[in-house]
Design a protein around this motif. Structure first.
Motif, PDB file in Angstrom:
ATOM      1  N   LEU A 197     -10.625  -1.086   2.018  1.00 12.04           N
ATOM      2  CA  LEU A 197      -9.966  -0.530   3.199  1.00 12.04           C
ATOM      3  C   LEU A 197     -10.159  -1.490   4.368  1.00 12.04           C
ATOM      4  CD1 LEU A 197      -8.500   2.125   3.974  1.00 12.04           C
ATOM      5  CD2 LEU A 197     -10.711   3.046   4.656  1.00 12.04           C
ATOM      6  N   ILE A 198      -9.049  -1.825   5.015  1.00 12.22           N
ATOM      7  CA  ILE A 198      -9.121  -2.750   6.160  1.00 12.22           C
ATOM      8  C   ILE A 198      -8.439  -2.095   7.357  1.00 12.22           C
ATOM      9  CG2 ILE A 198      -8.484  -5.018   7.053  1.00 12.22           C
ATOM     10  CD1 ILE A 198      -8.459  -6.076   4.248  1.00 12.22           C
ATOM     11  N   ARG A 199      -9.122  -2.165   8.482  1.00  8.42           N
ATOM     12  CA  ARG A 199      -8.519  -1.633   9.709  1.00  8.42           C
ATOM     13  C   ARG A 199      -7.774  -2.761  10.410  1.00  8.42           C
ATOM     14  NH1 ARG A 199     -12.634   1.074  13.460  1.00  8.42           N
ATOM     15  NH2 ARG A 199     -13.442  -1.022  13.410  1.00  8.42           N
ATOM     16  N   LYS A 200      -6.474  -2.560  10.590  1.00  4.17           N
ATOM     17  CA  LYS A 200      -5.663  -3.556  11.297  1.00  4.17           C
ATOM     18  C   LYS A 200      -5.043  -2.891  12.520  1.00  4.17           C
ATOM     19  CE  LYS A 200      -4.697  -6.329   7.194  1.00  4.17           C
ATOM     20  NZ  LYS A 200      -3.661  -6.791   6.242  1.00  4.17           N
ATOM     21  N   LYS A 201      -4.286  -3.701  13.255  1.00  4.57           N
ATOM     22  CA  LYS A 201      -3.697  -3.184  14.503  1.00  4.57           C
ATOM     23  C   LYS A 201      -2.796  -1.984  14.252  1.00  4.57           C
ATOM     24  CE  LYS A 201      -3.802  -7.327  17.364  1.00  4.57           C
ATOM     25  NZ  LYS A 201      -2.995  -8.401  17.996  1.00  4.57           N
ATOM     26  N   HIS A 222      -5.267  -0.056   6.239  1.00  7.54           N
ATOM     27  CA  HIS A 222      -4.580  -0.665   5.110  1.00  7.54           C
ATOM     28  C   HIS A 222      -5.421  -0.553   3.847  1.00  7.54           C
ATOM     29  CE1 HIS A 222      -1.287  -3.126   7.096  1.00  7.54           C
ATOM     30  NE2 HIS A 222      -1.872  -2.481   8.102  1.00  7.54           N
ATOM     31  N   ILE A 223      -4.754  -0.240   2.763  1.00  2.69           N
ATOM     32  CA  ILE A 223      -5.398  -0.345   1.454  1.00  2.69           C
ATOM     33  C   ILE A 223      -5.090  -1.756   0.966  1.00  2.69           C
ATOM     34  CG2 ILE A 223      -5.439   0.521  -0.912  1.00  2.69           C
ATOM     35  CD1 ILE A 223      -6.418   2.646   0.899  1.00  2.69           C
ATOM     36  N   ALA A 224      -6.082  -2.620   0.981  1.00  6.48           N
ATOM     37  CA  ALA A 224      -5.860  -4.021   0.630  1.00  6.48           C
ATOM     38  C   ALA A 224      -6.002  -4.259  -0.871  1.00  6.48           C
ATOM     39  CB  ALA A 224      -6.839  -4.907   1.391  1.00  6.48           C
ATOM     40  N   ALA A 225      -6.765  -3.414  -1.542  1.00  7.52           N
ATOM     41  CA  ALA A 225      -6.935  -3.587  -2.990  1.00  7.52           C
ATOM     42  C   ALA A 225      -7.447  -2.291  -3.599  1.00  7.52           C
ATOM     43  CB  ALA A 225      -7.908  -4.723  -3.275  1.00  7.52           C
ATOM     44  N   THR A 226      -7.008  -2.015  -4.796  1.00  5.42           N
ATOM     45  CA  THR A 226      -7.565  -0.879  -5.554  1.00  5.42           C
ATOM     46  C   THR A 226      -7.775  -1.353  -6.984  1.00  5.42           C
ATOM     47  OG1 THR A 226      -5.404  -0.077  -6.220  1.00  5.42           O
ATOM     48  CG2 THR A 226      -6.277   0.828  -4.179  1.00  5.42           C
ATOM     49  N   ILE A 259     -27.543  -8.088 -11.387  1.00  6.16           N
ATOM     50  CA  ILE A 259     -26.825  -8.659 -10.247  1.00  6.16           C
ATOM     51  C   ILE A 259     -25.346  -8.406 -10.485  1.00  6.16           C
ATOM     52  CG2 ILE A 259     -26.290 -10.791  -9.007  1.00  6.16           C
ATOM     53  CD1 ILE A 259     -29.179  -9.843  -8.679  1.00  6.16           C
ATOM     54  N   TRP A 260     -24.729  -7.800  -9.517  1.00  2.05           N
ATOM     55  CA  TRP A 260     -23.358  -7.349  -9.686  1.00  2.05           C
ATOM     56  C   TRP A 260     -22.468  -8.114  -8.720  1.00  2.05           C
ATOM     57  CZ3 TRP A 260     -21.056  -2.053  -7.973  1.00  2.05           C
ATOM     58  CH2 TRP A 260     -19.972  -1.706  -8.805  1.00  2.05           C
ATOM     59  N   GLU A 261     -21.425  -8.712  -9.226  1.00  2.00           N
ATOM     60  CA  GLU A 261     -20.509  -9.445  -8.349  1.00  2.00           C
ATOM     61  C   GLU A 261     -19.120  -8.842  -8.467  1.00  2.00           C
ATOM     62  OE1 GLU A 261     -20.666 -13.663  -8.571  1.00  2.00           O
ATOM     63  OE2 GLU A 261     -22.850 -13.682  -8.713  1.00  2.00           O
ATOM     64  N   MET A 262     -18.473  -8.769  -7.322  1.00  2.46           N
ATOM     65  CA  MET A 262     -17.164  -8.135  -7.251  1.00  2.46           C
ATOM     66  C   MET A 262     -16.046  -9.139  -7.530  1.00  2.46           C
ATOM     67  SD  MET A 262     -17.153  -4.879  -6.335  1.00  2.46           S
ATOM     68  CE  MET A 262     -18.430  -4.633  -7.532  1.00  2.46           C
ATOM     69  N   PRO A 263     -14.926  -8.653  -8.082  1.00  3.15           N
ATOM     70  CA  PRO A 263     -13.750  -9.532  -8.210  1.00  3.15           C
ATOM     71  C   PRO A 263     -13.272  -9.981  -6.822  1.00  3.15           C
ATOM     72  CG  PRO A 263     -13.446  -7.506  -9.449  1.00  3.15           C
ATOM     73  CD  PRO A 263     -14.675  -7.320  -8.635  1.00  3.15           C
ATOM     74  N   ARG A 264     -12.519 -11.055  -6.798  1.00  6.47           N
ATOM     75  CA  ARG A 264     -12.124 -11.692  -5.550  1.00  6.47           C
ATOM     76  C   ARG A 264     -11.452 -10.716  -4.569  1.00  6.47           C
ATOM     77  NH1 ARG A 264     -11.555 -16.804  -3.935  1.00  6.47           N
ATOM     78  NH2 ARG A 264      -9.980 -17.287  -2.390  1.00  6.47           N
ATOM     79  N   GLU A 265     -10.609  -9.823  -5.087  1.00  5.33           N
ATOM     80  CA  GLU A 265      -9.864  -8.939  -4.171  1.00  5.33           C
ATOM     81  C   GLU A 265     -10.762  -7.917  -3.472  1.00  5.33           C
ATOM     82  OE1 GLU A 265      -9.430  -9.214  -7.406  1.00  5.33           O
ATOM     83  OE2 GLU A 265      -9.100  -7.302  -8.427  1.00  5.33           O
ATOM     84  N   PHE A 266     -11.987  -7.776  -3.939  1.00  3.76           N
ATOM     85  CA  PHE A 266     -12.897  -6.810  -3.305  1.00  3.76           C
ATOM     86  C   PHE A 266     -14.033  -7.490  -2.526  1.00  3.76           C
ATOM     87  CE2 PHE A 266     -11.163  -4.382  -6.944  1.00  3.76           C
ATOM     88  CZ  PHE A 266     -10.538  -3.376  -6.229  1.00  3.76           C
ATOM     89  N   ASP A 311      -0.919  -2.107   0.958  1.00  2.00           N
ATOM     90  CA  ASP A 311      -0.411  -3.475   1.003  1.00  2.00           C
ATOM     91  C   ASP A 311       0.407  -3.787  -0.243  1.00  2.00           C
ATOM     92  OD1 ASP A 311      -1.517  -3.846   3.429  1.00  2.00           O
ATOM     93  OD2 ASP A 311      -3.198  -5.093   2.761  1.00  2.00           O
ATOM     94  N   LYS A 312       1.271  -4.779  -0.081  1.00  4.80           N
ATOM     95  CA  LYS A 312       2.168  -5.164  -1.158  1.00  4.80           C
ATOM     96  C   LYS A 312       1.354  -5.631  -2.382  1.00  4.80           C
ATOM     97  CE  LYS A 312       6.410  -7.813  -1.677  1.00  4.80           C
ATOM     98  NZ  LYS A 312       7.237  -8.872  -1.094  1.00  4.80           N
ATOM     99  N   GLY A 313       1.764  -5.170  -3.525  1.00  6.02           N
ATOM    100  CA  GLY A 313       1.105  -5.597  -4.755  1.00  6.02           C
ATOM    101  C   GLY A 313      -0.103  -4.770  -5.137  1.00  6.02           C
ATOM    102  N   VAL A 314      -0.439  -3.792  -4.308  1.00  4.61           N
ATOM    103  CA  VAL A 314      -1.621  -2.967  -4.602  1.00  4.61           C
ATOM    104  C   VAL A 314      -1.190  -1.777  -5.474  1.00  4.61           C
ATOM    105  CG1 VAL A 314      -3.421  -1.516  -3.602  1.00  4.61           C
ATOM    106  CG2 VAL A 314      -2.791  -3.669  -2.497  1.00  4.61           C
TER     107      VAL A 314
END
Lengths: 216, 399
Positions: free
Chosen positions: B45-49, B53-57, B79-86, B373-376
């Motif tokens: 979740l990203i706060r924009k103007k 926005h839902i930037a990735a799911t 150790i847990w690493e997130m995919p790039r979109e997260f 967002d587009k593509g999500v």
């Protein structure tokens, strides 16, 4: 409405990890340490510079003290040299101003007529010189005026006027180093002294002598 | 960092942690160990103007290993690493743990709960961890003070040797081997209280490694995140934050009440399962394959109501009680309620509710009101409800 009212976060603030690859928690102490090291280095450089400056100042002071004494000595020597030079110059002046009157006086004896008796032949004392002018720290080596004038006084007795005139005429030439043509008859009168029943005449003639020049 | 200047004088220097959750503008909500899921539902979740926005799911691969159930299991720290979109700066983790608690309680009940500590079967294992009690460094974390020993509930105040103080709102405290946090509700002397065992909280806190995005800025229990999941719904905002909601989870069903944007009710429907049980009932009653359940619940070729009714009725009974409670206690009257997380069959639920309670059930898209967002991929929104709620709550934003 505030979503914080629903945020029941079990994570304590001191457990929150930074996602930044540059970890402020690490960088801050490191930065502080580097700043301290920088300050220490700066302080060291400053201290070294001060030490060097102090050493240089001390060296300059010592050098200056040595040079001061050498300078004073040089100045004294220069002063001495100047004095000596002045003395030598003055001696040169005196040497140039030597009045050689031995030979004219010997010649003078030959020109004195028979009827003239010289009672006194004197040279007037020169006018005293002021060798310590106002404001001067040391006396002068020589007179301020470089020309000294004296008088030759001839006192004598004569039987009559003629021999005296003859004597004066004799002195007009060949005695330039002794007297000048300028003369003054101070007295010419009847004296009480008698020779062969005749009363003699006394005279006193003052001749200006040539100027004594103190010059090269 | 604490510096002791003199015997009595101590100053504390707080280094910026760089990961504070206050008004985070870019956060990923992740639900861990979700029942019925193989991966972990995640929403960025990203706060924009222009809004949220839902930037990735998606469903990210679960961390290596399972949530520890004993102190002895905690040395295994994956150790847990997130995919790039997260890879947002912050992550809000919502954990499903059988040892977690989330309930509305009075202050006394909260304190009593804090005094009781771990369940009896966990006390033994907690006590066996000597190093956890002597204040030594364990798993890279230096305890400020030795972990409190679990103790039996005191029957009277005099009998209690140590009575913990009621915690400050929103500030987590460790007591008797558990981590507690409370938030006040709209009703005086009532609080929402969430808790997890201390070792599970520590394990979760170090799951996402330092220096890589994201790191955990919030650890919530899944019910708490669920409650926050409708806060950005347009209908909810239009109603000035007053609403009644049914949250259907795979293993349980909850009722939540809101009054002017503040929690006023939270209860689990007793004796009722979740969507998994509902689907199983429909499948078994109608003799369907698992793949056909969604079709039956959403389409009208086969009427699923005979199979669905025994499951829904008890829930509507609880809903009726909650309606009465909110009306009587708080003066809140509703002509509709939210039904979230149901996935399929919402229309049948609403029909039952209208018949018996004259109450319409709205089942909006969980991402409604947010800019996707587009593509999500927004097709699995109901399965990502907890992750979304965790992100919304973790933002600590003002709408």
């Amino acid at each position: 409405m505030k979503t914080a009212a629903f945020h029941l976060n079990l994570l304590k603030s001191n457990e929150v990890l930074s996602s930044s690859p540059v970890r402020l928690r690490v960088m801050l102490p490191v930065g502080a340490l580097l700043a301290c090291v920088g300050l220490l280095v700066w302080w060291g450089v400053l201290f070294t510079q001060i030490f060097l400056a102090k050493t240089q100042a001390r060296s300059i002071k010592e050098d200056l003290a040595t040079k001061n004494s050498a300078h004073a000595e040089a100045i004294q020597k220069r002063e001495t040299a100047r004095e000596l030079k002045q003395q030598l110059e003055q001696l040169e002046f005196y040497k140039a101003g030597v009045r050689a009157i031995g030979a004219p006086l010997a010649k003078f004896a030959e020109v004195v007529p028979m009827r003239v008796q010289l009672k006194e032949l004197s040279i007037s004392k020169p006018r005293p010189q002021v060798l310590m002018p106002p404001g001067a720290k040391v006396p002068l080596f020589g007179p301020i005026e470089n020309v000294e004038t004296q008088k030759l006084v001839i006192v004598g007795l004569a039987t009559k006027e003629t021999p005296v005139v003859s004597l004066m005429e004799s002195l007009e030439s060949g005695f330039e180093t002794l007297v000048t043509g300028e003369h003054n008859v101070n007295s010419f009168k009847q004296d009480n002294t008698e020779i062969d029943g005749k009363r003699l005449l006394s005279f006193e003639i003052e001749y200006s002598m040539p100027g004594r020049r103190f010059a090269k | 960092m604490k510096l002791q200047l003199t015997k009595d004088k101590t100053i504390e220097i707080k280094f910026p942690s760089g990961g504070g959750a206050k008004s985070a503008g870019d956060i990923t909500g992740i639900e861990l160990f979700a029942p019925g899921e193989t991966g972990c539902p995640a929403v960025r979740l990203i706060r924009k103007k222009k809004g949220w926005h839902i930037a990735a799911t998606g469903f990210v691969k679960s961390p290596d290993g399972e949530l520890p159930m004993r102190w002895e299991d905690t040395p295994h720290q994956p150790i847990w690493e997130m995919p790039r979109e997260f890879t947002s700066p912050h992550a809000a983790l919502a954990a499903n743990s059988p040892m977690a608690t989330f309930a509305q309680s009075t202050a006394d009940a909260v304190v009593q709960d804090m005094m009781s500590g771990l369940p009896a079967q966990d006390i033994k294992s907690a006590l066996s961890e000597k190093t956890s009690l002597d204040g030594k460094k364990r798993f890279g974390i230096k305890r400020d003070q030795p972990a409190a020993q679990p103790q039996k509930p005191a029957t009277t105040p005099e009998a209690s040797a140590h009575r913990p103080e009621f915690p400050e709102a929103g500030k987590p405290v460790s007591e008797n081997g558990r981590r507690f946090v409370v938030r006040p509700m709209a009703e005086e002397n009532f609080h929402l209280c969430a808790s997890l065992p201390e070792f599970q909280t520590l394990w979760l806190s170090r799951l996402l490694p330092e220096g890589k995005r994201p790191t955990a800025s919030s650890i919530q229990v899944s019910e708490s995140a669920l409650m926050a999941s409708i806060l950005l719904q347009p209908e909810f905002i239009a109603a000035d934050g007053s609403a009644l909601a049914i949250f259907a989870r795979p293993d349980s069903t909850y009722l939540a009440g809101y009054k002017k944007g503040e929690p006023v009710l939270w209860r689990r429907c007793p004796g009722v399962g979740g969507t998994l049980a509902m689907r199983e009932t429909v499948r078994a009653t109608l003799g369907l394959d698992e793949e056909l359940v969604d079709s039956v619940l959403n389409e009208s070729l086969i009427d699923p109501r005979p199979a669905l009714e025994p499951f829904v009725r008890p829930i509507l009974g609880q809903l009726s009680l909650s309606l009465d409670y909110l009306a009587g206690k708080h003066g809140l009257k509703f002509d509709h309620a939210f039904l979230m997380g149901i996935g399929a069959g919402a229309a049948h639920w609403s029909a039952y509710a209208e018949e018996s309670l004259h109450l319409k059930l709205l089942s909006p898209d969980p991402f409604e009101g947010l800019v996707v967002d587009k593509g999500v991929d927004s097709g699995n929104a109901s399965r990502q409800l907890v992750a979304l709620g965790a992100a919304i709550a973790g933002m600590e934003a003002t709408t």
